[in-house]
Motif scaffolding. Structure first.
Motif, PDB file in Angstrom:
ATOM      1  N   GLY A 109     -10.588   0.689   3.275  1.00 20.60           N
ATOM      2  CA  GLY A 109     -10.938  -0.601   3.852  1.00 20.60           C
ATOM      3  C   GLY A 109     -12.203  -0.563   4.677  1.00 20.60           C
ATOM      4  O   GLY A 109     -12.932  -1.565   4.779  1.00 20.60           O
ATOM      5  N   GLY A 153      -6.332  -0.391  -2.262  1.00 22.98           N
ATOM      6  CA  GLY A 153      -5.555  -0.733  -1.074  1.00 22.98           C
ATOM      7  C   GLY A 153      -4.237  -1.383  -1.411  1.00 22.98           C
ATOM      8  O   GLY A 153      -3.208  -1.089  -0.800  1.00 22.98           O
ATOM      9  N   ALA A 154      -4.233  -2.277  -2.422  1.00 22.87           N
ATOM     10  CA  ALA A 154      -2.997  -2.945  -2.823  1.00 22.87           C
ATOM     11  C   ALA A 154      -1.993  -1.953  -3.389  1.00 22.87           C
ATOM     12  O   ALA A 154      -0.787  -1.995  -3.067  1.00 22.87           O
ATOM     13  CB  ALA A 154      -3.309  -4.032  -3.847  1.00 22.87           C
ATOM     14  N   GLY A 155      -2.480  -1.042  -4.249  1.00 23.24           N
ATOM     15  CA  GLY A 155      -1.575  -0.046  -4.826  1.00 23.24           C
ATOM     16  C   GLY A 155      -0.983   0.873  -3.782  1.00 23.24           C
ATOM     17  O   GLY A 155       0.219   1.177  -3.804  1.00 23.24           O
ATOM     18  N   ARG A 203      -0.027   1.829  10.385  1.00 20.99           N
ATOM     19  CA  ARG A 203      -1.143   1.420   9.532  1.00 20.99           C
ATOM     20  C   ARG A 203      -2.189   0.644  10.332  1.00 20.99           C
ATOM     21  O   ARG A 203      -3.392   0.884  10.188  1.00 20.99           O
ATOM     22  CB  ARG A 203      -0.626   0.560   8.377  1.00 20.99           C
ATOM     23  CG  ARG A 203      -1.733   0.157   7.397  1.00 20.99           C
ATOM     24  CD  ARG A 203      -1.186  -0.500   6.171  1.00 20.99           C
ATOM     25  NE  ARG A 203      -0.510  -1.748   6.480  1.00 20.99           N
ATOM     26  CZ  ARG A 203       0.084  -2.518   5.561  1.00 20.99           C
ATOM     27  NH1 ARG A 203       0.108  -2.122   4.298  1.00 20.99           N
ATOM     28  NH2 ARG A 203       0.676  -3.641   5.901  1.00 20.99           N
ATOM     29  N   GLY A 256      -0.554   0.132  -0.679  1.00 19.88           N
ATOM     30  CA  GLY A 256       0.368  -0.661   0.128  1.00 19.88           C
ATOM     31  C   GLY A 256       1.750  -0.736  -0.494  1.00 19.88           C
ATOM     32  O   GLY A 256       2.765  -0.624   0.199  1.00 19.88           O
ATOM     33  N   VAL A 257       1.812  -0.926  -1.824  1.00 18.51           N
ATOM     34  CA  VAL A 257       3.114  -0.990  -2.507  1.00 18.51           C
ATOM     35  C   VAL A 257       3.853   0.336  -2.383  1.00 18.51           C
ATOM     36  O   VAL A 257       5.052   0.386  -2.070  1.00 18.51           O
ATOM     37  CB  VAL A 257       2.913  -1.354  -3.995  1.00 18.51           C
ATOM     38  CG1 VAL A 257       4.230  -1.209  -4.759  1.00 18.51           C
ATOM     39  CG2 VAL A 257       2.385  -2.776  -4.128  1.00 18.51           C
ATOM     40  N   GLU A 294       4.047  -0.608   9.819  1.00 20.55           N
ATOM     41  CA  GLU A 294       2.943  -1.538  10.051  1.00 20.55           C
ATOM     42  C   GLU A 294       2.142  -1.140  11.287  1.00 20.55           C
ATOM     43  O   GLU A 294       0.906  -1.224  11.293  1.00 20.55           O
ATOM     44  CB  GLU A 294       3.503  -2.957  10.218  1.00 20.55           C
ATOM     45  CG  GLU A 294       4.028  -3.573   8.938  1.00 20.55           C
ATOM     46  CD  GLU A 294       2.947  -3.724   7.881  1.00 20.55           C
ATOM     47  OE1 GLU A 294       1.881  -4.270   8.214  1.00 20.55           O
ATOM     48  OE2 GLU A 294       3.157  -3.260   6.746  1.00 20.55           O
ATOM     49  N   ALA A 317      -5.681   4.270   2.873  1.00 25.36           N
ATOM     50  CA  ALA A 317      -5.919   2.822   2.765  1.00 25.36           C
ATOM     51  C   ALA A 317      -6.910   2.361   3.830  1.00 25.36           C
ATOM     52  O   ALA A 317      -7.768   1.513   3.568  1.00 25.36           O
ATOM     53  CB  ALA A 317      -4.600   2.075   2.880  1.00 25.36           C
ATOM     54  N   ALA A 336     -10.235  -3.013  -3.054  1.00 22.54           N
ATOM     55  CA  ALA A 336      -9.112  -3.913  -2.834  1.00 22.54           C
ATOM     56  C   ALA A 336      -7.912  -3.514  -3.692  1.00 22.54           C
ATOM     57  O   ALA A 336      -6.756  -3.537  -3.237  1.00 22.54           O
ATOM     58  CB  ALA A 336      -9.519  -5.359  -3.129  1.00 22.54           C
ATOM     59  N   ALA A 337      -8.182  -3.125  -4.955  1.00 22.14           N
ATOM     60  CA  ALA A 337      -7.099  -2.712  -5.850  1.00 22.14           C
ATOM     61  C   ALA A 337      -6.427  -1.434  -5.359  1.00 22.14           C
ATOM     62  O   ALA A 337      -5.201  -1.299  -5.385  1.00 22.14           O
ATOM     63  CB  ALA A 337      -7.655  -2.518  -7.265  1.00 22.14           C
TER      64      ALA A 337
END
Length: 602
Positions: free
Chosen positions: A57, A94-96, A164, A98-99, A161, A53, A91-92
């Motif tokens: 970014g 990174g979001a996936g 990360r 993150g989940v 966190e 991730a 962005a997509a």
């Protein structure tokens, strides 16, 4: 532990030193990391996801620079669309990620919390009875529930966190150096000051957290004691309900005050970090403008990309520093938890214990020159006691208050280990027996029986989960309580209430005796177990226990002498030593200590 002075202001330095010594003795990085070791595979997956991730970014500012320096000036719409689409795709991704990271981290965190709770609970069960007589139950509950619960945020959120954000900081710093090392070094100037302030604030909040958790434990103990059935009865009959409410209010205010101090300690210092971090973009623009004005190679796209990277750096950096403060606070929680885990076990099992078959055990008990003291520096509670209890016999142990009767019972049940001498079952030292063998052989009924907040049947089956209803009825009949239970509207399904307050003292004693009889132990230890019974019920129960053809060895510790008249032998204790032994008639004829006890009782 840190304590507030009487004026409510500064804690004393000596208490800080005591806390530091405690934390140093019990907490280490290696020990904390050991909690995570069983889950290193899943943790490695989380770290990989975090790195992935972060890498995704990092590409965004470079795409942004390409848009500003290439796509816009050239009016290249296909390039602009490709670069913009890449930004959305990143962005997509990174979001996936993150989940997925949150799901894995939550499962690992809860597993670690479960392991820690089980470790503390299991270890506490191995401690000697002396630990529990000296420790409030509310403090034990608070360490398992509140302290470990407070750690949950660390392992399920803060740790992930922080990792990360740290990964983002490292990769962003590298990207900034590649983009323009001069602007990057300007951004890095804030790091030493920020790290120093973070460490200072973390230490302050750590100490306040330790004291706060101690006060929460005290408050939990107060709630448990004053809001139990016994506590309510005591408070109302003594007219102290308002006083208890005021005392609880003071404790609650102290906890609230410490909570505020824990969250606000070092806030002024922390505001300096915020100020510097907020000023960095302006300083970067100023330096970039000066470089551009001086003719140094510097593009608007590079400057905008640097500001974007800087924004990407500063927020994670601030979060890393805040996570460092939270980690320092959790050191106080680990100190309280590990302090319990480092308590030496009082009752331990040999590596190769002796296992006896309950079906073949005769039930011969012998105490051989037993010596015991609750405090090694104090006087002995038991002094050279030797008692031979033949298999199948009934032995009574009597004496004045404080003579050592109950202590002798604790040693027979191995709730404490002797300092010298030995307690033997069929010739085997109780310290050599497996703990399971001892509990299979020996059944104990105490003066103050403990009943669970459950039905009568569930309380009885706590001794033998596979017992049938007929087994329950037979044990209850022996304990002279079956007719009472059968007459209740819900019978054996009646809920006994908190600590059995649904029943009288004598009824609770009979239920406790029925529970032990259900196991059919070869040796039965009754420690004032019939003290709340009337004489007729006690006699009926004694006759039921002394049924013809019995093979059970019974040891009765009693203050009421009517209980022991029919015993095969009576042992008289005085100040921890045996002063007489014999039958009831023999001892009366000697006109000694036992005869004096009988006359006093009459």
């Amino acid at each position: 532990m840190r304590q507030t002075s009487t004026n409510g202001f500064a804690p004393e330095a000596a208490d800080d030193t005591a806390y530091d010594a405690l934390a140093t003795a019990h907490v280490s990085v290696a020990r904390i990391l050991g909690l995570f070791r069983p889950y290193r595979g899943r943790i490695a997956l989380v770290l990989f996801l975090i790195a992935l991730a972060s890498a995704a970014g990092l590409a965004s500012p470079f795409l942004l620079r390409a848009i500003i320096d290439e796509a816009f000036p050239k009016g290249d719409l296909p390039l602009l669309a490709a670069l913009s689409g890449s930004l959305v795709a990143l962005a997509a991704v990174g979001a996936g990620i993150g989940v997925l990271q949150v799901l894995v981290t939550a499962k690992v965190g809860q597993a670690i919390m479960h392991d820690l709770r089980m470790a503390v609970y299991t270890h506490l069960q191995s401690l000697s009875l002396g630990f529990f007589t000296a420790t409030r139950a509310g403090d034990i509950q608070s360490r398992i529930a509140n302290d470990i619960g407070a750690l949950q945020a660390l392992v399920t959120h803060t740790a992930g966190e922080a990792t990360r954000n740290a990964s983002t900081v490292v990769m962003t710093a590298a990207a900034m150096l590649l983009l323009d090392w001069r602007l990057a070094l300007l951004s890095f100037l804030v790091l030493p000051l920020a790290a120093w302030i973070s460490d200072r604030v973390g230490r302050q909040r750590e100490e306040f957290t330790y004291e706060q958790q101690g006060r929460i434990a005290e408050m939990s103990s107060a709630v448990q004691e004053s809001l139990s059935v016994s506590g309510i009865v005591l408070a109302r009959t003594m007219g102290r309900t308002r006083d208890l409410a005021q005392r609880f209010g003071r404790a609650s205010r102290e906890v609230a005050s410490l909570e505020v101090r824990s969250h606000t300690a070092g806030q002024w210092q922390w505001s300096v970090i915020d100020l510097v971090l907020q000023a960095m973009p302006a300083l970067t623009l100023l330096l970039g403008g000066w470089l551009m004005a001086s003719g140094t190679a510097m593009t608007v796209g590079t400057l905008v990309a640097m500001i974007a990277l800087q924004e990407q750096l500063l927020f994670p950096l601030e979060e890393v520093l805040r996570s460092g403060v939270e980690v320092r606070k959790t050191r106080a929680l680990f100190a309280r938890i590990f302090e319990y885990l480092d308590e030496p076990t009082g009752i331990t099992e040999r590596p190769d214990p002796v296992t006896l078959d309950p079906a073949t055990v005769a039930g011969h008990v012998r105490l051989d020159r037993v010596v015991f003291s609750y405090d090694r520096a104090g006087p002995a509670a038991i002094r050279g006691v030797t008692i031979d209890i033949p298999a199948g016999s009934h032995t009574a142990i009597v004496g004045a208050t404080g003579s050592g009767k109950s202590t002798l019972g604790y040693l027979i049940a191995r709730l404490y280990d002797v300092d010298a001498g030995a307690v033997l079952y069929d010739g085997v030292d109780v310290r050599d027996l497996s703990l399971r063998s001892l509990t299979d052989i020996l059944g104990v009924v105490t003066q103050d029986p403990y009943l669970l907040h459950a039905s009568v049947a569930e309380n009885l089956r706590f001794a033998r989960p596979d017992a049938s209803d007929e087994d329950l009825f037979a044990a209850a009949r022996t304990a002279q309580v079956h007719d009472l239970l059968a007459a209740l509207p819900d019978g054996y399904d009646t809920v006994v209430g908190e600590r059995g307050h649904r029943f009288s003292g004598g009824e609770k004693q009979r239920l406790s005796l029925a529970r032990t009889i259900l196991r059919d132990p070869r040796v039965l230890l009754l420690d004032e177990a019939t003290s709340a019974l009337d004489t007729a019920t006690e006699l009926a129960m004694t006759r039921a226990l002394d049924r013809p053809g019995r093979t059970r060895t019974t040891i009765t510790i009693a203050h009421r002498l009517s209980t022991v008249r029919r015993a095969d032998q009576i042992i008289v204790l005085d100040r921890g030593a045996v002063v007489e032994h014999g039958t009831h008639q023999e001892l009366l004829g000697r006109s000694g200590a036992y005869a004096r006890l009988v006359r006093t009782a009459a």
